[in-house]
Design a protein around this motif. Structure first.
Motif, PDB file in Angstrom:
ATOM      1  N   ARG A 726       0.824  -1.208   0.000  1.00 23.64           N
ATOM      2  CA  ARG A 726       0.000   0.000   0.000  1.00 23.64           C
ATOM      3  C   ARG A 726       0.862   1.264   0.000  1.00 23.64           C
ATOM      4  NH1 ARG A 726      -5.049   1.452   0.880  1.00 23.64           N
ATOM      5  NH2 ARG A 726      -5.679  -0.691   1.260  1.00 23.64           N
ATOM      6  N   SER A 727       1.900   1.324   0.834  1.00 25.44           N
ATOM      7  CA  SER A 727       2.768   2.493   0.911  1.00 25.44           C
ATOM      8  C   SER A 727       4.204   2.000   1.021  1.00 25.44           C
ATOM      9  CB  SER A 727       2.392   3.363   2.123  1.00 25.44           C
ATOM     10  OG  SER A 727       3.234   4.485   2.204  1.00 25.44           O
ATOM     11  N   ALA A 728       5.006   2.208  -0.035  1.00 25.36           N
ATOM     12  CA  ALA A 728       6.358   1.658  -0.092  1.00 25.36           C
ATOM     13  C   ALA A 728       7.287   2.374   0.882  1.00 25.36           C
ATOM     14  CB  ALA A 728       6.904   1.760  -1.516  1.00 25.36           C
ATOM     15  N   GLU A 729       8.165   1.593   1.524  1.00 23.53           N
ATOM     16  CA  GLU A 729       9.201   2.114   2.408  1.00 23.53           C
ATOM     17  C   GLU A 729      10.555   1.627   1.900  1.00 23.53           C
ATOM     18  OE1 GLU A 729       8.603   4.234   4.649  1.00 23.53           O
ATOM     19  OE2 GLU A 729       6.417   4.103   4.787  1.00 23.53           O
ATOM     20  N   ARG A 730      11.639   2.252   2.445  1.00 22.36           N
ATOM     21  CA  ARG A 730      12.983   1.887   2.003  1.00 22.36           C
ATOM     22  C   ARG A 730      13.274   0.408   2.253  1.00 22.36           C
ATOM     23  NH1 ARG A 730      16.478   6.533   2.112  1.00 22.36           N
ATOM     24  NH2 ARG A 730      18.307   5.186   2.150  1.00 22.36           N
ATOM     25  N   GLU A 731      12.748  -0.125   3.392  1.00 19.23           N
ATOM     26  CA  GLU A 731      13.040  -1.524   3.722  1.00 19.23           C
ATOM     27  C   GLU A 731      12.353  -2.514   2.777  1.00 19.23           C
ATOM     28  OE1 GLU A 731      10.124   0.099   6.867  1.00 19.23           O
ATOM     29  OE2 GLU A 731      11.934   0.739   5.827  1.00 19.23           O
ATOM     30  N   HIS A 732      11.433  -2.050   1.931  1.00 24.61           N
ATOM     31  CA  HIS A 732      10.819  -2.926   0.941  1.00 24.61           C
ATOM     32  C   HIS A 732      11.750  -3.215  -0.242  1.00 24.61           C
ATOM     33  CE1 HIS A 732       6.760  -1.529   2.636  1.00 24.61           C
ATOM     34  NE2 HIS A 732       6.859  -2.825   2.893  1.00 24.61           N
ATOM     35  N   SER A 733      12.858  -2.491  -0.344  1.00 24.57           N
ATOM     36  CA  SER A 733      13.805  -2.723  -1.431  1.00 24.57           C
ATOM     37  C   SER A 733      14.426  -4.111  -1.294  1.00 24.57           C
ATOM     38  CB  SER A 733      14.902  -1.659  -1.414  1.00 24.57           C
ATOM     39  OG  SER A 733      14.363  -0.376  -1.583  1.00 24.57           O
ATOM     40  N   GLY A 734      14.759  -4.732  -2.412  1.00 23.91           N
ATOM     41  CA  GLY A 734      15.424  -6.023  -2.382  1.00 23.91           C
ATOM     42  C   GLY A 734      15.063  -6.868  -3.573  1.00 23.91           C
ATOM     43  N   LYS A 735      15.543  -8.115  -3.557  1.00 22.65           N
ATOM     44  CA  LYS A 735      15.295  -9.069  -4.630  1.00 22.65           C
ATOM     45  C   LYS A 735      14.106  -9.945  -4.241  1.00 22.65           C
ATOM     46  CE  LYS A 735      17.395 -12.835  -7.299  1.00 22.65           C
ATOM     47  NZ  LYS A 735      18.599 -13.686  -7.474  1.00 22.65           N
ATOM     48  N   TYR A 736      13.022  -9.867  -5.016  1.00 20.56           N
ATOM     49  CA  TYR A 736      11.826 -10.672  -4.784  1.00 20.56           C
ATOM     50  C   TYR A 736      11.806 -11.814  -5.806  1.00 20.56           C
ATOM     51  CZ  TYR A 736      10.022  -6.981  -1.755  1.00 20.56           C
ATOM     52  OH  TYR A 736       9.839  -6.083  -0.739  1.00 20.56           O
ATOM     53  N   GLU A 737      11.564 -13.030  -5.320  1.00 17.85           N
ATOM     54  CA  GLU A 737      11.577 -14.194  -6.196  1.00 17.85           C
ATOM     55  C   GLU A 737      10.272 -14.964  -6.050  1.00 17.85           C
ATOM     56  OE1 GLU A 737      14.706 -17.659  -7.570  1.00 17.85           O
ATOM     57  OE2 GLU A 737      14.686 -17.035  -5.476  1.00 17.85           O
ATOM     58  N   LEU A 738       9.620 -15.274  -7.186  1.00 17.67           N
ATOM     59  CA  LEU A 738       8.398 -16.077  -7.225  1.00 17.67           C
ATOM     60  C   LEU A 738       8.771 -17.491  -7.650  1.00 17.67           C
ATOM     61  CD1 LEU A 738       5.333 -16.528  -7.204  1.00 17.67           C
ATOM     62  CD2 LEU A 738       5.274 -15.641  -9.546  1.00 17.67           C
ATOM     63  N   VAL A 739       8.408 -18.487  -6.809  1.00 14.44           N
ATOM     64  CA  VAL A 739       8.682 -19.894  -7.099  1.00 14.44           C
ATOM     65  C   VAL A 739       7.351 -20.581  -7.374  1.00 14.44           C
ATOM     66  CG1 VAL A 739       9.678 -22.039  -6.250  1.00 14.44           C
ATOM     67  CG2 VAL A 739      10.728 -19.847  -5.637  1.00 14.44           C
ATOM     68  N   LEU A 740       7.215 -21.213  -8.550  1.00 14.01           N
ATOM     69  CA  LEU A 740       5.994 -21.887  -8.986  1.00 14.01           C
ATOM     70  C   LEU A 740       6.278 -23.386  -9.046  1.00 14.01           C
ATOM     71  CD1 LEU A 740       3.191 -20.854  -9.908  1.00 14.01           C
ATOM     72  CD2 LEU A 740       3.956 -21.162 -12.261  1.00 14.01           C
ATOM     73  N   LYS A 741       5.525 -24.201  -8.265  1.00 13.78           N
ATOM     74  CA  LYS A 741       5.795 -25.629  -8.169  1.00 13.78           C
ATOM     75  C   LYS A 741       4.567 -26.457  -8.517  1.00 13.78           C
ATOM     76  CE  LYS A 741       9.554 -25.750  -4.761  1.00 13.78           C
ATOM     77  NZ  LYS A 741      10.018 -26.337  -3.484  1.00 13.78           N
TER      78      LYS A 741
END
Length: 965
Positions: A726-741
């Motif tokens: 809803r409201s982005a913060e600095r700590e939301h930065s990073g590498k997001y990975e989606l794993v589909l099994k």
């Protein structure tokens, strides 16, 4: 009377006489000549006809687009020297709209009404006034205005009228007499004070007009977006610049108004706060909401998602005897959730025998002293969720056979059937659970459910059928019913006799015999009938005593045939327990029409076909469920009409019932394959589509760890996964990975999210060197770069700002000799400038020296060039009745010609053409559908010619009432 270039000698007394036939009237006045000053009254009067929100004399012209296009120009333009009132007085009515366009008058109708009143000849005996009221006054809303005139007799009493009605003294209206002067003061003027006023002395009057201007209402607090779940309350709140302002609310393009029959939307006003309330949000409320005032607009988006509730313990089926106790119990994941119990779709009502409890996550339904009517399907439905938890209550009751002794029964156990007739004996059966029914003849059990002699099972009935009774069907038949609570038996004797048959055409009274000898078979084929003609038949029974009364006449029938078989039967999809079939209608249907289809299947190698649909399927597709996994199954489809079944349509080979495996695959959108950058406070809503069979399991990770649901919201469906912040913060930065099994198969996709903010201020800023009119400065990069690259620095000195600088040093030039300078520097990135600057620790002093000014020679630049459009026309789609404008820009000082469908528009007052410093605007007043077409603008000068074109579409307005439906 008009005096051009007034001089001091023109001062003095003047008199105007008006004569009509044998009547005469006159008025005297004096002219004083003073030093020239700007006359703003005329502009104020005209501005009253240009306001955004008018009074009682408003017209219906709409020049809002024109005023917006020329707003900047009018802010700096001086009051026109031309008197618009005089133009209107002398102009022909056909030229009124053209004059209104030229001078920006929006309330032309109101202005003409006032003009008409001003032209009225005042009554006789004007000697009562030394100085009349001014012709008109202009005032802003909320301010005070004084209307002033002078009378001849200082002792005379005057009356003040507003729109013909006498005004009474009050705190708002103050009337004063001071010698010959009479004044009316209006305090805190409102739009209601926008009217015509008169001062009356006896039978003499003088008139004036008061125009009240209202400033537009702006929106001071904008609308926020909302993300809620189904059933939650939503409040869109805004603040406006003035209390009591009118605010219009819209959902998409549909206006929201207060409806007595619906309480879905509520509207709340509290001073400058205006609120739109949605009591219980639904999925149908998803979309964009707008708030409009006469001077502003804001919008907010509403997103609604389904509530999620987990069932921890399901309800179990119960089987109980009479007077026993039945207890249904279930457990859900939220102890605050309430709900209702239902039996066969009807809500259960508590009584001395039935009790319902809710303790924590557990919900219970207790039934004491169970009775037969308590049996049925019970469901618990949580409030606010699309969820139902169901179970069945079975009641144990001994079986019972109820024989109907009426009809064909000649005695308690004997039934007489005419040979060839059909016997259908419906035997009512009771008992809980449903008893098992067996028919036998002698020692042989009757098991067939199809054929001439068969047993059909219906709810609470066992149907014994003999089609076309024959002599050998005569004998004793036994029915036996059993269930866990007991057994019951009954015996029936069936007696067969012969018959004669007759037929006739429908509508005729003449019967024709079909046989002359007694016919003992139960089946007879009538021949030599005409197709398309309705017939009726009847039967007489015969025994050794004589002929019976005729049977009831059959229903009219027409000789017809069954349809041909369905065509192109194919398999559309297969899972572990289902098979989806598709086919096309038969090529030949005939007079009997087509009632529907029957779908049948059997295991490969068997001959027993199972009917898949209990009722006829009217569509050309069907999903066969409950199939054994791994088995090979044959399928066929039969078309049915009044004449019976068609030939079956079959598949060429059996189908193996097994889920079709599809590898998991993530379809990562192209814009997410690179770094995804958003500013702090912005909303993030990423939809990642995928595919795979059976349904894949989607899991998200951030920097190698499972995502914290308190920081990031995840919603998965059969075909996509949604990541929402809803409201982005600095700590939301990073590498997001989606794993589909899917079982041991998987697919992965990574997204790099970078949340950036304004940088901190630079450090250690100081002046390193001063020479001539220059000063060199240096600093260090900020400690906080805002999570992205520093794009540059802004350096300021006390009286001159320099441009951006990407290095951490800068030389300030053009400093003034003899001054001492202090410097400060801001750091910048893609989010903007740092909130705080860094100040230099020391200053730069510019020493005085002898200067010699050398000016460069001035050369006038030749700006002539061929016409060139720097901004083309753009296609527009507008609503009929609402004025609009199209615009473009050109350079080269050309002559401009506007055309519609290649025809020059000319001096048509419907069109207003403007050229402001190369910005060309064509205003179209209240277009109709006939104004649709291609509009072009041609620019011509001595050096060349150029043309641009656009398409204008005019559509009819949407009816708000129909839109709500």
């Amino acid at each position: 009377m008009k005096i051009i270039k007034l001089v001091a000698g023109d001062a003095g007394g003047f008199r105007c006489e008006v004569t009509a036939k044998d009547k005469c009237d006159s008025s005297t006045f004096e002219i004083s000549v003073e030093a020239a000053q700007q006359d703003t009254q005329q502009a104020d009067i005209l501005s009253a006809f240009k306001r955004a929100d008018g009074g009682e004399d408003d017209g219906n012209l709409d020049f809002s687009a024109l005023l917006k296009a020329t707003k900047k120009k009018k802010m700096v333009k001086e009051v026109p020297e031309i008197d618009v009132w005089e133009l209107l007085k002398s102009a022909h009515p056909s030229e009124y709209e053209k004059i209104a366009f030229e001078y920006g008058i929006t309330d032309l109708r109101g202005m003409l009404k006032r003009l008409k009143k001003m032209k009225v000849v005042e009554p006789k005996h004007s000697e009562a006034f030394l100085k009349r009221l001014d012709s008109c006054y202009s005032i802003e809303k909320g301010k005070k205005i004084v209307l002033r005139c002078e009378v001849v007799d200082p002792d005379v009493q005057v009356k003040w009228l507003k729109n013909g009605q006498e005004i009474k003294p009050s705190a708002k209206y103050i009337m004063e007499c001071l010698g010959n002067v009479r004044t009316l003061t209006i305090n805190r003027a409102t739009l209601a004070d926008d009217a015509a006023y008169e001062c009356v002395v006896g039978e003499d009057k003088c008139f004036t007009e008061v125009f009240v201007k209202e400033p537009p209402v702006t929106i001071t607090k904008l609308m926020d977006d909302y993300h809620v779940v189904v059933g939650e309350r939503v409040e869109f709140e805004i603040e406006v610049s003035e209390e009591g302002a009118h605010v219009m609310w819209f959902f998409e393009d549909i206006e929201l108004v207060k409806d007595k029959e619906s309480t879905k939307f509520r509207f709340k006003k509290d001073g400058i706060k205006h609120t739109l309330i949605i009591l219980e949000a639904t999925l149908g409320d998803i979309g964009m909401y707008h708030a409009w005032t006469n001077g502003g607009h804001t919008k907010g988006e509403l997103e609604v998602e389904e509530k999620q509730l987990e069932v921890l313990q399901d309800i179990a089926d119960l089987t109980v005897r009479a007077t026993d106790q039945a207890l249904f119990k279930c457990e859900v994941s939220d102890e605050k959730v309430t709900g209702k119990w239902f039996k066969d779709g009807v809500e259960v009502v508590a009584s001395d025998r039935i009790k319902m409890t809710h303790i924590g996550r557990f919900h219970r339904l207790l039934i004491d002293n169970v009775k037969p009517e308590d049996a049925g399907d019970y469901s618990f439905i949580p409030d606010g969720y699309a969820l139902s938890i169901s179970a069945k209550l079975n009641f144990l009751d001994p079986p019972k056979i109820h024989l109907d002794t009426t009809g064909n029964m000649v005695s308690q156990n004997t039934i007489i059937v005419v040979a060839g007739n059909k016997l259908r004996l419906d035997v009512e059966i009771t008992g809980e659970p449903a008893p098992t029914c067996v028919w036998t003849r002698g020692d042989k059990q009757i098991t067939e459910s199809e054929g001439r002699i068969r047993v059909e099972a219906r709810k609470d009935l066992s149907c014994f059928v003999i089609e076309g009774a024959e002599r050998e069907d005569e004998g004793n038949y036994t029915i036996c019913v059993t269930n866990p609570a007991g057994e019951d038996k009954a015996m029936i004797f069936v007696k067969i006799v012969g018959y004669l048959m007759e037929r006739k055409k429908k509508g005729s009274s003449r019967w024709t015999k079909l046989n002359f000898d007694v016919y003992e078979s139960t089946t007879y084929e009538a021949k030599r009938m005409i197709e398309g003609v309705y017939y009726e038949m009847r039967v007489f029974a015969i025994n050794s005593i004589g002929l019976s009364q005729p049977s009831l006449t059959s229903k009219p029938f027409m000789p017809i045939a069954a349809t041909s078989e369905p065509i192109r039967l194919t398999v559309h999809d297969v899972t572990d327990s289902t098979c989806t079939l598709k086919w096309l209608a038969p090529e030949k249907i005939g007079a009997g029409g087509l009632d529907g289809y029957v779908i049948e299947y059997c295991k490969d190698g068997d001959t027993e076909w199972v009917v898949a649909n209990q009722e006829l399927c009217e569509r050309q597709g069907f999903v066969v469920r409950g199939l054994p996994m791994g088995e090979k199954i044959d399928f066929r489809v039969v078309a049915v009409n009044i004449a019976g079944r068609s030939l079956p349509a079959s598949l060429g080979q059996p189908v193996t019932i097994r889920e079709i495996m599809e590898y998991p695959k993530i379809r990562l959108p192209r814009d997410l394959r690179t770094r995804f950058i958003r500013k702090v406070g912005e909303k993030i809503n990423l939809t990642i589509p995928f595919q795979g069979k059976p349904r894949p399991v989607a899991t998200w990770f951030k920097d190698g760890q499972p995502i914290d649901p308190a920081m990031v919201s995840i919603r998965n469906s059969n075909v996509d996964s949604i990541l929402f912040i809803r409201s982005a913060e600095r700590e939301h930065s990073g590498k997001y990975e989606l794993v589909l099994k899917i079982e041991n198969m998987e697919d992965r996709a990574a997204i790099q999210i970078q949340i950036v903010d304004k940088p901190g201020p630079p450090q250690k800023f100081h002046v390193t060197e001063v020479w001539g009119f220059n000063a060199a400065t240096e600093w260090e990069a900020p400690k906080d770069d805002g999570n992205c690259e520093i794009t540059g620095y802004t350096i300021q000195k006390a009286d001159l700002k320099t441009k951006h600088n990407r290095r951490t040093n800068c030389t300030a030039t053009d400093l003034i000799m003899g001054n001492e300078y202090m410097f400060r520097v801001y750091s910048e990135n893609i989010c903007g400038r740092s909130d705080d600057p860094c100040f230099s620790k020391n200053t730069a002093v510019i020493a005085k020296t002898d200067l010699e000014i050398k000016r460069a020679p001035y050369t006038k630049k030749d700006k002539s060039c061929a016409p060139k459009f720097t901004q083309p026309l753009v296609d527009r789609s507008v609503v009929a009745g609402y004025s609009t404008a199209i615009s473009c820009s050109v350079k080269g000082y050309p002559k401009i010609v506007w055309m519609k469908n290649k025809m020059i528009l000319g001096e048509n007052p419907k069109f207003l053409m403007r050229n402001y410093q190369g910005v060309l605007t064509l205003n179209i007043r209240k277009p109709g559908t006939f104004d649709s077409g291609k509009y072009s603008c041609v620019a011509v000068n001595d050096l060349g010619k150029e043309e641009v074109e656009c398409k204008l579409s005019v559509r009819l307005p949407t009816d708000p009432d129909k839109a709500k439906e």
